[in-house]
Write an enzyme that holds these catalytic residues in place. Structure first.
Site, PDB file in Angstrom:
ATOM      1  N   CYS A 333       0.789  -1.233   0.000  1.00 50.23           N
ATOM      2  CA  CYS A 333       0.000   0.000   0.000  1.00 50.23           C
ATOM      3  C   CYS A 333       0.822   1.285   0.000  1.00 50.23           C
ATOM      4  O   CYS A 333       0.532   2.176  -0.797  1.00 50.23           O
ATOM      5  CB  CYS A 333      -1.026   0.029   1.117  1.00 50.23           C
ATOM      6  SG  CYS A 333      -0.936  -1.300   2.278  1.00 50.23           S
ATOM      7  N   ARG A 362       7.586 -10.864   4.889  1.00 48.83           N
ATOM      8  CA  ARG A 362       7.158 -10.705   6.279  1.00 48.83           C
ATOM      9  C   ARG A 362       7.881 -11.729   7.121  1.00 48.83           C
ATOM     10  O   ARG A 362       7.966 -12.894   6.730  1.00 48.83           O
ATOM     11  CB  ARG A 362       5.646 -10.944   6.415  1.00 48.83           C
ATOM     12  CG  ARG A 362       4.828  -9.946   5.630  1.00 48.83           C
ATOM     13  CD  ARG A 362       3.357 -10.224   5.796  1.00 48.83           C
ATOM     14  NE  ARG A 362       2.611  -9.332   4.911  1.00 48.83           N
ATOM     15  CZ  ARG A 362       1.291  -9.388   4.734  1.00 48.83           C
ATOM     16  NH1 ARG A 362       0.586 -10.289   5.386  1.00 48.83           N
ATOM     17  NH2 ARG A 362       0.693  -8.565   3.920  1.00 48.83           N
ATOM     18  N   GLN A 380       1.635 -10.769  -3.648  1.00 51.32           N
ATOM     19  CA  GLN A 380       0.227 -10.447  -3.498  1.00 51.32           C
ATOM     20  C   GLN A 380      -0.296  -9.903  -4.813  1.00 51.32           C
ATOM     21  O   GLN A 380       0.348  -9.060  -5.430  1.00 51.32           O
ATOM     22  CB  GLN A 380       0.039  -9.371  -2.425  1.00 51.32           C
ATOM     23  CG  GLN A 380       0.255  -9.882  -1.017  1.00 51.32           C
ATOM     24  CD  GLN A 380      -0.100  -8.833   0.007  1.00 51.32           C
ATOM     25  OE1 GLN A 380       0.383  -7.706  -0.079  1.00 51.32           O
ATOM     26  NE2 GLN A 380      -0.925  -9.192   0.965  1.00 51.32           N
ATOM     27  N   ASP A 382      -2.250  -7.609  -5.566  1.00 53.55           N
ATOM     28  CA  ASP A 382      -2.846  -6.489  -4.863  1.00 53.55           C
ATOM     29  C   ASP A 382      -3.533  -5.515  -5.799  1.00 53.55           C
ATOM     30  O   ASP A 382      -3.239  -5.479  -6.985  1.00 53.55           O
ATOM     31  CB  ASP A 382      -1.696  -5.725  -4.180  1.00 53.55           C
ATOM     32  CG  ASP A 382      -2.043  -5.384  -2.769  1.00 53.55           C
ATOM     33  OD1 ASP A 382      -3.227  -5.202  -2.490  1.00 53.55           O
ATOM     34  OD2 ASP A 382      -1.107  -5.302  -1.949  1.00 53.55           O
ATOM     35  N   HIS A 384      -5.370  -1.338  -5.305  1.00 45.64           N
ATOM     36  CA  HIS A 384      -5.967  -0.295  -4.496  1.00 45.64           C
ATOM     37  C   HIS A 384      -6.962   0.446  -5.354  1.00 45.64           C
ATOM     38  O   HIS A 384      -6.648   0.781  -6.497  1.00 45.64           O
ATOM     39  CB  HIS A 384      -4.884   0.640  -3.955  1.00 45.64           C
ATOM     40  CG  HIS A 384      -3.902  -0.074  -3.081  1.00 45.64           C
ATOM     41  ND1 HIS A 384      -2.635  -0.379  -3.489  1.00 45.64           N
ATOM     42  CD2 HIS A 384      -4.052  -0.615  -1.850  1.00 45.64           C
ATOM     43  CE1 HIS A 384      -2.020  -1.058  -2.525  1.00 45.64           C
ATOM     44  NE2 HIS A 384      -2.863  -1.223  -1.532  1.00 45.64           N
ATOM     45  N   LYS A 463     -13.638  -5.641   6.760  1.00 39.18           N
ATOM     46  CA  LYS A 463     -13.180  -6.401   5.595  1.00 39.18           C
ATOM     47  C   LYS A 463     -14.040  -7.622   5.327  1.00 39.18           C
ATOM     48  O   LYS A 463     -14.729  -8.125   6.204  1.00 39.18           O
ATOM     49  CB  LYS A 463     -11.726  -6.831   5.787  1.00 39.18           C
ATOM     50  CG  LYS A 463     -11.516  -7.672   7.041  1.00 39.18           C
ATOM     51  CD  LYS A 463     -10.086  -8.205   7.141  1.00 39.18           C
ATOM     52  CE  LYS A 463      -9.964  -9.153   8.317  1.00 39.18           C
ATOM     53  NZ  LYS A 463      -8.737  -9.927   8.327  1.00 39.18           N
ATOM     54  N   HIS A 509      -8.582  -1.918  -0.496  1.00 37.62           N
ATOM     55  CA  HIS A 509      -7.358  -2.656  -0.643  1.00 37.62           C
ATOM     56  C   HIS A 509      -7.847  -4.075  -0.825  1.00 37.62           C
ATOM     57  O   HIS A 509      -8.610  -4.557  -0.009  1.00 37.62           O
ATOM     58  CB  HIS A 509      -6.637  -2.479   0.702  1.00 37.62           C
ATOM     59  CG  HIS A 509      -5.397  -3.248   0.843  1.00 37.62           C
ATOM     60  ND1 HIS A 509      -4.170  -2.662   0.801  1.00 37.62           N
ATOM     61  CD2 HIS A 509      -5.187  -4.556   1.027  1.00 37.62           C
ATOM     62  CE1 HIS A 509      -3.252  -3.596   0.968  1.00 37.62           C
ATOM     63  NE2 HIS A 509      -3.843  -4.742   1.100  1.00 37.62           N
TER      64      HIS A 509
END
Length: 634
Positions: A333, A362, A380, A382, A384, A463, A509
């Site tokens: 992000c 991570r 990911q 991902d 946005h 979420k 997200h």
RNA sequence: GCCGCUAUAGCUCAGUAGGUAGAGCGCAUCCAUGGUAAGGAUGAGGUCAUCGGUUCGAAUCCGAUUAGCGGCUCCA
């Protein structure tokens, strides 16, 4: 008294009757199958004495959820009793029924060994053979505490102390064993027909790592030996499709000591990964997404702005460049926010959908790593999405549809969970209300089923999570859609509204695959290694009978490759049976044999997966068939 | 990270009671050119995860480390 049965009939009884008496009156056969009863909406013991008229009397068998729970819960008590008989000093904690069995936690001096488990299993049979009646009784709080203190069960005392003021404190007694328990239970230990201890493992008291670690024994129980055997067989079969095993056998990926939790993708696994990425790009382009790529290493300052440096530091890998702190991104992000800020935005552009296949790192705890399912570096898929508040609902719907479309391609069944505001959270109440309602409305208006996890949302927004199952029934979160008010505030994102004023955009997200690595892990198990043609690392393999056929075989290969088909040729000096065996073990969907006959006729003898007979076709026909399958994602 | 278990050839695994290692598959070479799930022979390949200890002697016993497995916790 009148008892109304599910078929609408009403039976009349007089005098003292237990639920079991009624069941026996209905049918002798049913009484042998009964585990519990549902009386006026409550699941109760069969030994329950009936009082007054009953509008709802449902007999619960093992097949019924309540029956299964009761059955296994009793099995867990039998196990606890066995443990107490062998180790009287063991302290019992809790022992509930779970998804496919049950467990019981014990505080013991030494962890259980495999031999201990055998002993326990044997003692359980003795307790079952004793056919001990199981009796329920209630005690006032003080007496309940006294009883458990006398029996030297501190965990039970703690449980009683934590029970709400007005709760009924009940116990179940079977022979020499009495346990604090809400019930219900089977009427006798003799009613447990088959069980199996599966494993022992450490587990924290009350699930908190701050507490003492107890020893948990996992086991399962079924109402018939046959069903138990079938379950154990199923688990054996499931192990064969474990993605870690297949990943090695099919040469898809590797994990090495040199990089614990950092998976290596081998050439064949890379093909699957790339195909997924190609598909992903295609779907997202059509859904109006643009794609970006942001750096893997970014400055400490950025992570301070985003809050990660403060809140997520222990999971981040950091480094120093020219004496300044940097961090390897654990999430995409912040990079995405910077991209948004590269130019001013107008409300007219909204919604802006920006995707990124971001490699994140991570630091997961070593004990948490699990094949491709739980790793320390993963990609990911991902995106946005920046929008106006009134666009939230429709945009959520779009994302839900997109994720559903993606999962359908693979034939996945999944379930959704909606997580709401946690206690520790930031943001305005109205934002939370607005966004939670938008998520709910989107789900409801699409007529979707979901469970609500009260207070389980991210600290910055509610979420929706999508959960897929692995081969032994564990579920893994893959897709997620999260509302986020935190980021646009922290990064001071802006757009110019219709009023000419600056406003903060709403951001979501979201991920569809979740992590491409995890998704591949689930795919491997889902397909048991037999991938659809479009994902198969090798789509066609050509096997020659003798080296007289090599020239023609090479011609065919060149032709297939010119059509974009991934193929391999096996001209080794081996028998055809051996080559076929290998190609089948590799799960190649189209196995093509070329001998003198085919060479002469310019044909192919093609064995397709799942078909017993070979099919004679021309190279052109084979190429068309494969291309069709790829196009249809078959 | 915590509890328990495990670590022997590229892979899957034997190794009984401490006396410096075996099988099958795979690999290499040779023979067989063979039509739908394993043709035959020969051979190469191991500091028994790493470090330390006990012992005349350790793959074997003990300890630590690393990694994996089953869970707990956490999470995509």
């Amino acid at each position: 008294m009148n008892v109304k049965l599910p078929d609408g009939s009403v039976r009349e009884y007089e005098g003292k009757m237990t639920a079991f008496d009624v069941v026996r009156d209905i049918s002798e056969g049913l009484s042998r199958m009964a585990c519990a009863v549902k009386i006026n909406g409550e699941v109760k013991d069969l030994t329950t004495e009936l009082v007054g008229d009953i509008d709802e009397f449902v007999v619960l068998k093992f097949e019924d959820e309540g029956g299964k729970k009761t059955y296994r819960h009793t099995a867990s008590h039998v196990m606890a009793q066995a443990v107490k008989r062998i180790w009287p000093e063991a302290k019992v904690a809790i022992g509930p029924a779970i998804e496919n069995g049950f467990y019981y936690d014990f505080d013991v001096e030494k962890p259980f060994t495999p031999e201990d488990l055998e002993k326990i299993e044997a003692e359980m049979q003795i307790i079952i053979d004793e056919k001990l009646p199981i009796d329920r009784f209630e005690l006032p709080r003080q007496e309940a505490i006294k009883l458990m203190e006398e029996k030297g069960e501190p965990y039970k005392v703690e449980l009683i102390n934590d029970l709400p003021e007005d709760s009924v404190i009940s116990f179940y007694k079977q022979g020499d064993f009495t346990d604090l328990c809400a019930g219900p239970h089977l009427p006798s230990t003799g009613r447990v027909r088959s069980y199996k201890i599966l494993s022992a493992a450490g587990a924290y008291w009350r699930g908190s790592e701050k507490n003492k670690m107890l020893q948990r024994i996992y086991a399962t129980a079924f109402d018939s030996k046959k069903d138990l055997k079938a379950y154990l067989n199923m688990m054996e079969e499931a192990k064969k499709r474990d993605h870690r095993k297949l990943g090695k056998e099919l040469e898809l990926f590797a994990l090495m000591d040199e990089g614990p939790g950092f998976p290596f993708f081998l050439p064949k696994g890379m093909i699957i990964k790339n195909e997924l990425v190609n598909y992903w790009r295609d779907v997202h382009r059509k859904a109006g997404y643009v794609e970006i790529s942001t750096p893997i290493i970014l400055s400490r300052q950025l992570w301070e702005t985003s809050g990660h440096w403060l809140h997520y530091r222990e999971n981040m890998y950091t480094t120093v460049i020219d004496e300044d702190d940097f961090a390897i991104k654990p999430m995409n992000c912040p990079g995405g926010m910077l991209v948004y800020k590269t130019k001013p935005h107008s409300y007219k552009e909204f919604p802006i959908r920006v995707g990124e296949l971001g490699l994140v790192h991570r630091h997961e705890m070593s004990g948490a790593l699990h094949g491709l399912m739980r790793v320390r570096s993963f990609t990911q898929d991902d995106a946005h999405i920046f929008m106006l508040p009134e666009q939230i609902k429709d945009e959520i719907k779009n994302v839900i549809k997109l994720i559903d479309e993606v999962y359908k391609v693979f034939g996945f069944s999944y379930h959704m969970e909606l997580s709401t505001r946690p206690e520790k959270s930031i943001g305005k109440d109205e934002d939370w209300e607005l966004s939670t309602q938008a998520l709910k409305d989107a789900l409801d208006e699409e007529g979707l089923e979901y469970v609500i996890n009260e207070g389980d949302g991210a600290f910055y927004g509610p979420k929706i999570d999508f959960h897929l199952e692995d081969c032994i029934g564990r579920t893994w979160q893959c897709g997620t859609i999260q509302l986020d008010f935190q980021m646009s505030e922290r990064f001071e994102l802006e757009y110019i509204g219709a009023d000419g004023q600056k406003h903060r955009p709403v951001m979501i997200h979201r991920v569809a695959f979740g992590s491409i690595e995890r998704f591949i892990g689930i795919l491997i198990e889902h397909y048991a290694g037999t991938f659809p043609v479009w994902l198969s690392p090798v789509q066609a393999k050509i096997l020659t009978i003798t080296d007289r056929n090599n020239d023609y075989a090479n011609e065919v290969i060149s032709f297939l490759e010119s059509r974009g088909i991934r193929c391999e040729i096996d001209t080794r000096n081996e028998k055809i049976g051996f080559k076929i065996r290998e190609a089948r073990n590799e799960r190649v969907p189209f196995i093509t044999v070329i001998g003198d006959k085919e060479t002469e006729d310019n044909t192919l003898s093609v064995r397709m997966r799942g078909k017993k007979e070979d099919e004679i076709m021309s190279p052109e026909e084979l190429a068309n068939k494969i291309c069709d399958d790829v196009k249809n994602k078959k």
